[in-house]
Design an enzyme around this catalytic site. Sequence first.
Site, mmCIF file in Angstrom:
data_model
loop_
_atom_site.group_PDB
_atom_site.id
_atom_site.type_symbol
_atom_site.label_atom_id
_atom_site.label_comp_id
_atom_site.label_asym_id
_atom_site.label_seq_id
_atom_site.Cartn_x
_atom_site.Cartn_y
_atom_site.Cartn_z
ATOM 1 N N ARG A 21 -14.644 2.742 52.560
ATOM 2 C CA ARG A 21 -14.660 3.685 53.834
ATOM 3 C C ARG A 21 -16.603 4.230 54.696
ATOM 4 N NH1 ARG A 21 -9.905 6.210 53.583
ATOM 5 N NH2 ARG A 21 -10.639 7.840 55.411
ATOM 6 N N ARG A 25 -17.318 8.839 59.283
ATOM 7 C CA ARG A 25 -17.854 10.855 59.583
ATOM 8 C C ARG A 25 -19.212 11.249 59.453
ATOM 9 N NH1 ARG A 25 -12.354 13.686 58.718
ATOM 10 N NH2 ARG A 25 -12.787 12.368 56.613
ATOM 11 N N ARG A 34 -16.263 10.093 68.120
ATOM 12 C CA ARG A 34 -15.095 10.502 67.844
ATOM 13 C C ARG A 34 -15.157 11.726 67.951
ATOM 14 N NH1 ARG A 34 -11.430 12.498 66.132
ATOM 15 N NH2 ARG A 34 -10.908 13.331 64.702
ATOM 16 N N ASP A 70 -7.109 1.650 59.922
ATOM 17 C CA ASP A 70 -6.317 2.924 58.377
ATOM 18 C C ASP A 70 -5.188 2.099 58.195
ATOM 19 O OD1 ASP A 70 -6.913 5.908 57.982
ATOM 20 O OD2 ASP A 70 -4.720 5.147 57.546
ATOM 21 N N TYR A 145 3.077 8.005 51.774
ATOM 22 C CA TYR A 145 3.390 9.137 53.033
ATOM 23 C C TYR A 145 4.636 9.048 53.545
ATOM 24 C CZ TYR A 145 -2.179 9.254 52.778
ATOM 25 O OH TYR A 145 -2.905 9.041 52.224
HETATM 26 O O1 CP3 Z 1 -15.179 1.832 56.954
HETATM 27 C C1 CP3 Z 1 -13.920 1.008 56.677
HETATM 28 O O2 CP3 Z 1 -13.004 1.046 55.779
HETATM 29 C C2 CP3 Z 1 -12.813 2.847 57.727
HETATM 30 C C3 CP3 Z 1 -12.252 2.603 57.809
HETATM 31 C C4 CP3 Z 1 -10.580 2.788 56.930
HETATM 32 C C5 CP3 Z 1 -10.118 4.166 57.694
HETATM 33 N N1 CP3 Z 1 -9.358 4.472 56.384
HETATM 34 C C6 CP3 Z 1 -10.336 4.835 58.448
HETATM 35 C C7 CP3 Z 1 -10.595 6.642 58.244
HETATM 36 C C8 CP3 Z 1 -10.209 2.075 55.850
HETATM 37 C C9 CP3 Z 1 -10.198 1.257 54.452
HETATM 38 C C10 CP3 Z 1 -9.481 3.522 55.789
HETATM 39 C C11 CP3 Z 1 -8.132 3.860 54.525
HETATM 40 C C12 CP3 Z 1 -7.194 4.553 54.261
HETATM 41 N N2 CP3 Z 1 -6.691 5.627 54.716
HETATM 42 C C13 CP3 Z 1 -6.784 5.167 52.880
HETATM 43 C C14 CP3 Z 1 -6.931 3.738 51.524
HETATM 44 C C15 CP3 Z 1 -8.483 4.500 51.272
HETATM 45 C C16 CP3 Z 1 -9.060 5.658 50.651
HETATM 46 O O3 CP3 Z 1 -9.953 6.222 51.012
HETATM 47 O O4 CP3 Z 1 -8.333 6.110 49.134
HETATM 48 C C17 CP3 Z 1 -6.076 6.162 52.598
HETATM 49 C C18 CP3 Z 1 -5.615 7.026 51.516
HETATM 50 C C19 CP3 Z 1 -5.656 6.368 54.233
HETATM 51 C C20 CP3 Z 1 -5.200 7.771 54.950
HETATM 52 C C21 CP3 Z 1 -5.846 8.803 55.927
HETATM 53 N N3 CP3 Z 1 -7.056 8.306 56.662
HETATM 54 C C22 CP3 Z 1 -6.066 9.523 55.183
HETATM 55 C C23 CP3 Z 1 -5.228 10.334 53.982
HETATM 56 C C24 CP3 Z 1 -7.081 10.243 55.478
HETATM 57 C C25 CP3 Z 1 -7.661 12.101 56.535
HETATM 58 C C26 CP3 Z 1 -8.464 12.284 55.703
HETATM 59 C C27 CP3 Z 1 -9.781 10.611 55.717
HETATM 60 O O5 CP3 Z 1 -10.405 10.984 54.478
HETATM 61 O O6 CP3 Z 1 -10.319 11.584 56.922
HETATM 62 C C28 CP3 Z 1 -7.517 9.447 56.858
HETATM 63 C C29 CP3 Z 1 -8.152 9.364 58.347
HETATM 64 C C30 CP3 Z 1 -9.145 8.366 58.629
HETATM 65 N N4 CP3 Z 1 -9.154 7.221 58.220
HETATM 66 C C31 CP3 Z 1 -11.066 8.357 58.594
HETATM 67 C C32 CP3 Z 1 -11.646 7.239 58.758
HETATM 68 C C33 CP3 Z 1 -13.159 7.491 59.191
HETATM 69 C C34 CP3 Z 1 -11.351 10.019 59.032
HETATM 70 C C35 CP3 Z 1 -11.674 9.694 60.316
HETATM 71 C C36 CP3 Z 1 -11.369 10.736 61.440
HETATM 72 O O7 CP3 Z 1 -10.774 11.543 61.546
HETATM 73 O O8 CP3 Z 1 -12.387 10.317 62.359
#
Ligand code: CP3
Length: 334
Positions: A21, A25, A34, A70, A145
């Site tokens: 990730r 943020r 964002r 994502d 999910y």
């Molecule tokens: O550089 C990177 O790796 C970013 C790409 C990326 C995102 N999500 C963007 C994202 C990747 C590889 C993911 C994977 C992801 N998404 C997983 C598996 C990895 C892990 O951390 O377990 C999971 C379970 C998700 C599902 C998900 N997406 C959740 C639970 C959330 C909300 C909680 C959180 O971390 O904010 C997201 C949102 C998300 N996906 C954000 C980003 C950058 C948050 C950013 C935002 O709201 O702008």
Amino acid sequence: MEFLKALRGEPTSKTPLWLMRQAGRYMASYRALRAKHSLLELVKTPELACEVTLQPIHAFQLDAAIIFSDILPILETLWLKLEFVNGEGPVLHNPIRSAAQVQALALRPLEETIGFTLEAIKLVKPELKVPLIGFAGAPFTLACYALEGGSSKDHRLAKTFMYSEPEAWHRLMEILTAITSDYLIAQADVGVDALQIFDSWVGALSPQDYHRYVFPHLHKLIAGIRTRTSKPVIYFSTGTTGYLNLIAELNADAYSIDWRVSLSTAHKQLGEHKPIQGNLDPLALLAPWPELKRQTDLILKQAPKTGFIFNLGHGILQQTPEDNVRRLTDYFAE
Ligand code: CP3
């Protein structure tokens, strides 16, 4: 290219690192984008996804990029309606709650639900000097999910469904395996250099349940990918240190582990010749440099001479100071 060499178990001139990730943020440049766009807008607009993918690459000395997307948009292939609610996280508005719903599942063409990520890969690839990682969620994590309708602490609805509707569970896992396989191959075909499968929530299962309800699908997924591409596959999971012996039988090209096990123990259990990725506690990136360095050195000391990629044990936290990321990545480039 040190990242790909490490994935092949070849000697490298430095220890390659990237951070799960790594775009997100904690970066001011990401927060600025964002402020103007929702997360799904960033993901679904190839030019923006390309820009976000490059942000950490331009800011830090990282050895791999990961395409900005994502794991959840692919669930729209099952006609699930996805939304990211600020402060709440992901929501699927019409979760699967019955065996009948699984039986009745009709699929949307993948092109419609993830085509934008393939376009983003094509845009970002020529901009990169380091390899690009493509990714997908693992079937179990996606099923959580799809059944819960969002994030969950105990995965009660998903596990109850698994126990009480085993036939429908396996059917759902088969569908998720098939679309995940097609998605990963599509990413390989448009140019990613390696594939990572994120099984973030599978550690909620006992070894017996992992073996019974998840392993056959993952095994099939990885074996299937192998027949369609030679690009390396990394399997990431957390909370699974009680059954790394089972995970070793998945036959992935490399494994990414969390911090709840020492790197040397995990390496022994997963196979001495198997490339391994990990495993700094993401919280350590919030620590002062002497502590962060101490924990990093401890991992490096345990790391195998070849076939090692430094990473976090799970995704970077949004409270992480960018200066700490710079300090850490500079340390590896010294
Ligand atoms: O550089 C990177 O790796 C970013 C790409 C990326 C995102 N999500 C963007 C994202 C990747 C590889 C993911 C994977 C992801 N998404 C997983 C598996 C990895 C892990 O951390 O377990 C999971 C379970 C998700 C599902 C998900 N997406 C959740 C639970 C959330 C909300 C909680 C959180 O971390 O904010 C997201 C949102 C998300 N996906 C954000 C980003 C950058 C948050 C950013 C935002 O709201 O702008």
